[in-house]
Write a protein that holds these residues in place. Structure first.
Motif, PDB file in Angstrom:
ATOM      1  N   VAL A 345       0.876  -1.172   0.000  1.00 53.86           N
ATOM      2  CA  VAL A 345       0.000   0.000   0.000  1.00 53.86           C
ATOM      3  C   VAL A 345       0.912   1.220   0.000  1.00 53.86           C
ATOM      4  CG1 VAL A 345      -1.754   1.300   1.245  1.00 53.86           C
ATOM      5  CG2 VAL A 345      -1.852  -1.179   1.239  1.00 53.86           C
ATOM      6  N   ASP A 346       0.669   2.142  -0.927  1.00 51.92           N
ATOM      7  CA  ASP A 346       1.540   3.315  -1.052  1.00 51.92           C
ATOM      8  C   ASP A 346       1.512   4.188   0.195  1.00 51.92           C
ATOM      9  OD1 ASP A 346       2.353   2.673  -3.660  1.00 51.92           O
ATOM     10  OD2 ASP A 346       0.621   3.688  -4.541  1.00 51.92           O
ATOM     11  N   PHE A 359      -4.171   3.945   0.969  1.00 50.10           N
ATOM     12  CA  PHE A 359      -4.277   4.712  -0.267  1.00 50.10           C
ATOM     13  C   PHE A 359      -3.282   4.168  -1.294  1.00 50.10           C
ATOM     14  CE2 PHE A 359      -5.500   7.377   3.236  1.00 50.10           C
ATOM     15  CZ  PHE A 359      -6.591   8.110   2.786  1.00 50.10           C
ATOM     16  N   GLU A 360      -3.784   3.842  -2.462  1.00 48.32           N
ATOM     17  CA  GLU A 360      -2.925   3.531  -3.599  1.00 48.32           C
ATOM     18  C   GLU A 360      -2.899   4.755  -4.506  1.00 48.32           C
ATOM     19  OE1 GLU A 360      -1.009   0.603  -5.227  1.00 48.32           O
ATOM     20  OE2 GLU A 360      -0.691   0.867  -3.085  1.00 48.32           O
ATOM     21  N   VAL A 361      -1.725   5.142  -4.959  1.00 47.22           N
ATOM     22  CA  VAL A 361      -1.548   6.387  -5.710  1.00 47.22           C
ATOM     23  C   VAL A 361      -1.232   6.059  -7.159  1.00 47.22           C
ATOM     24  CG1 VAL A 361      -0.260   8.546  -5.868  1.00 47.22           C
ATOM     25  CG2 VAL A 361      -0.705   7.505  -3.622  1.00 47.22           C
ATOM     26  N   LYS A 362      -2.053   6.561  -8.074  1.00 49.58           N
ATOM     27  CA  LYS A 362      -1.882   6.308  -9.493  1.00 49.58           C
ATOM     28  C   LYS A 362      -2.015   7.614 -10.273  1.00 49.58           C
ATOM     29  CE  LYS A 362      -1.401   1.894  -8.983  1.00 49.58           C
ATOM     30  NZ  LYS A 362      -0.061   1.296  -9.207  1.00 49.58           N
ATOM     31  N   VAL A 370      -7.263   1.879 -12.317  1.00 48.29           N
ATOM     32  CA  VAL A 370      -8.026   1.910 -11.064  1.00 48.29           C
ATOM     33  C   VAL A 370      -8.321   0.496 -10.572  1.00 48.29           C
ATOM     34  CG1 VAL A 370     -10.243   2.555 -10.031  1.00 48.29           C
ATOM     35  CG2 VAL A 370      -9.002   4.194 -11.473  1.00 48.29           C
ATOM     36  N   GLU A 371      -8.674  -0.406 -11.472  1.00 47.27           N
ATOM     37  CA  GLU A 371      -8.986  -1.779 -11.093  1.00 47.27           C
ATOM     38  C   GLU A 371      -7.766  -2.477 -10.496  1.00 47.27           C
ATOM     39  OE1 GLU A 371     -10.638  -5.047  -9.985  1.00 47.27           O
ATOM     40  OE2 GLU A 371     -11.820  -3.411 -10.829  1.00 47.27           O
ATOM     41  N   GLU A 372      -6.609  -2.296 -11.087  1.00 51.24           N
ATOM     42  CA  GLU A 372      -5.392  -2.901 -10.547  1.00 51.24           C
ATOM     43  C   GLU A 372      -5.090  -2.361  -9.148  1.00 51.24           C
ATOM     44  OE1 GLU A 372      -2.002  -2.500 -13.040  1.00 51.24           O
ATOM     45  OE2 GLU A 372      -2.420  -4.365 -14.128  1.00 51.24           O
ATOM     46  N   ALA A 373      -5.235  -1.051  -8.969  1.00 47.73           N
ATOM     47  CA  ALA A 373      -4.965  -0.437  -7.672  1.00 47.73           C
ATOM     48  C   ALA A 373      -5.952  -0.934  -6.623  1.00 47.73           C
ATOM     49  CB  ALA A 373      -5.031   1.083  -7.785  1.00 47.73           C
ATOM     50  N   ALA A 374      -7.219  -1.042  -6.990  1.00 47.16           N
ATOM     51  CA  ALA A 374      -8.237  -1.528  -6.061  1.00 47.16           C
ATOM     52  C   ALA A 374      -7.962  -2.971  -5.664  1.00 47.16           C
ATOM     53  CB  ALA A 374      -9.624  -1.395  -6.686  1.00 47.16           C
ATOM     54  N   ALA A 375      -7.560  -3.789  -6.618  1.00 49.32           N
ATOM     55  CA  ALA A 375      -7.250  -5.188  -6.324  1.00 49.32           C
ATOM     56  C   ALA A 375      -6.073  -5.289  -5.364  1.00 49.32           C
ATOM     57  CB  ALA A 375      -6.945  -5.936  -7.616  1.00 49.32           C
ATOM     58  N   LEU A 392     -10.428   2.288   2.260  1.00 47.66           N
ATOM     59  CA  LEU A 392      -9.488   2.056   1.161  1.00 47.66           C
ATOM     60  C   LEU A 392      -9.801   2.996   0.004  1.00 47.66           C
ATOM     61  CD1 LEU A 392      -9.501  -1.858   1.211  1.00 47.66           C
ATOM     62  CD2 LEU A 392      -7.921  -0.300   2.379  1.00 47.66           C
ATOM     63  N   THR A 393      -8.770   3.648  -0.521  1.00 43.90           N
ATOM     64  CA  THR A 393      -8.969   4.687  -1.531  1.00 43.90           C
ATOM     65  C   THR A 393      -7.874   4.626  -2.593  1.00 43.90           C
ATOM     66  OG1 THR A 393      -9.951   6.145   0.143  1.00 43.90           O
ATOM     67  CG2 THR A 393      -9.214   7.180  -1.915  1.00 43.90           C
ATOM     68  N   VAL A 394      -8.288   4.730  -3.846  1.00 44.56           N
ATOM     69  CA  VAL A 394      -7.356   4.922  -4.956  1.00 44.56           C
ATOM     70  C   VAL A 394      -7.302   6.414  -5.263  1.00 44.56           C
ATOM     71  CG1 VAL A 394      -6.812   4.393  -7.363  1.00 44.56           C
ATOM     72  CG2 VAL A 394      -7.916   2.659  -5.926  1.00 44.56           C
TER      73      VAL A 394
END
Length: 418
Positions: A345-346, A359-362, A370-375, A392-394
């Motif tokens: 997780v970033d 939070f995943e940062v893209k 978005v789908e990859e980050a959510a997974a 959980l947030t992208v």
């Protein structure tokens, strides 16, 4: 920042304004720390009834030699700006608060952490501490502020259309930085100013730590840190990159840069995992403002556009910077996490209650990204033993803000606010 009727720059409202008010209400003295030019003095001056510039006022040293408490005389709250130039003032303030245990008597600002031998008393129970950083996008007006972090953490779904901050606008904001005094400058002027700032770090500012450092080696190490901003680069790698410093020397130099708030590492998170996977311990490296990384490397927004991998690093560093500011009033501390099997997780914001948010940062905002980050968020969260489900947030560089059917939020960075 707006311009007032006299043509001067008006004060920019800061997230720290309310924090300072609450700190003055609970403690006899408040210590505000952070990098130079981050706005500490301006914020403190709005609350102070009197002030003294400890680093420039010629009357301070004679008073210190006679009796440091003389510097404390004046209407209260009294601001002691750059107090660490004369560390004796710490104990003078501590004694004054002991003698008259009223709240909100003093504000101390500092851009250098004194050495361990300079402050012998912690000030526990007397001092409140407040960390200030350069402007977040919400403070500088580059974010719409339509998605409240505090509301998001309370479970409110984000709902905002495409933010006005475009991809190119985001890169330009990262390049120019969040330095309060630079608002109103053209981008090229702001970048030149940040380069000037970067040059003073290795030649002037690091000398305030009272340690002997080779300016050329400091500069090379800063450039190595700039190239690796937002990553888990190790001390060994930095030593090889810089080439002329040992690992122990790199640690010492980074410690000195941390004491002047130029380097602010993002520590690794510690949590109980459901599996036998181990959490890695290497911190991520960040500078006081992501614009410093670009200034040190001689880059600008155009260079960022031509190197999207580095743009992603700089963007993640900007998100970490802003989440630190927005989460601080909520008691949140910012970490990152990566385990031995690759789940990561970033950004993790940990709260005193034990709750956490991931939070995943893209930089991109496509459905695939978005789908990859959510997974990734789901996989990591499923392996953490926690009583309360995390938020959980992208975080994307642009686009709309919404909640997915799986409960994971998607928030454009240009929509974030307190």
């Amino acid at each position: 920042m707006q311009i007032d009727d006299r043509g001067d720059m008006a004060y920019v409202n800061r997230v720290a304004d309310d924090e300072l008010g609450m700190a003055l209400a609970r403690a006899g003295a408040v210590l505000i720390e952070g990098p130079k030019a981050s706005g500490k003095t301006s914020t403190a001056s709005r609350r102070a009834a009197s002030s003294v510039r400890v680093d420039t006022d010629p009357t301070v040293l004679p008073q210190i030699l006679v009796d440091p408490s003389m510097v404390l005389e004046g209407a209260r709250p009294r601001l002691l700006d750059e107090w660490q130039v004369h560390p004796e003032l710490w104990n003078a303030v501590r004694r004054a608060v002991d003698d008259a245990p009223e709240r909100g008597q003093f504000i101390l600002t500092g851009s250098t952490v004194p050495g361990a031998d300079a402050v012998r008393h912690s000030g526990a129970g007397r001092f409140a501490r407040l960390r200030m950083r350069t402007l977040s996008l919400a403070e500088s007006g580059d974010s719409d502020g339509n998605v409240s972090l505090s509301a998001l953490l309370e479970g409110e779904p984000p709902r905002a259309g495409v933010s006005r901050l475009t991809f190119d606008g985001l890169l330009a904001r990262i390049a120019r930085g969040g330095w309060p005094a630079q608002i109103g400058l053209k981008d090229v002027e702001a970048l030149a100013s940040t380069r000037d700032y970067a040059a003073t770090i290795s030649t002037v500012d690091i000398g305030s730590t009272r340690s002997v450092r080779d300016p050329l080696r400091v500069d090379r190490l800063l450039r190595a840190l700039a190239r690796s901003v937002g990553t888990e680069v190790s001390i060994s790698t930095l030593a090889r990159d810089e080439a002329s410093l040992s690992r122990d020397s790199v640690r010492e130099y980074i410690d000195a840069l941390t004491r002047i708030f130029v380097v602010e590492d993002q520590p690794a998170w510690s949590a109980h995992l459901r599996s036998s996977a181990m959490l890695r311990k290497e911190p991520k490296r960040h500078l006081a403002d992501p614009s410093l990384a670009l200034a040190l490397l001689g880059a600008d927004a155009t260079a960022l556009r031509g190197d999207l991998a580095f743009a992603g690093q700089a963007f993640e560093s900007q998100v970490v910077h802003d989440l630190r500011i927005l989460a601080q009033p909520l008691g949140g501390e910012v970490f990152h996490a990566r385990d031995s099997v690759g789940r990561e997780v970033d950004v993790i914001v940990q709260f005193p209650s034990g709750r956490w948010a991931g939070f995943e940062v893209k930089l991109g905002a496509s459905a695939h990204v978005v789908e990859e980050a959510a997974a990734s968020l789901r996989a990591f969260a499923a392996n953490v033993a926690s009583e309360d489900p995390p938020v959980l947030t992208v975080v994307t560089g642009f686009g709309p803000s919404y909640r997915r059917p799986d409960g994971i939020n998607v928030v454009a960075f240009g929509a974030f606010g307190p």
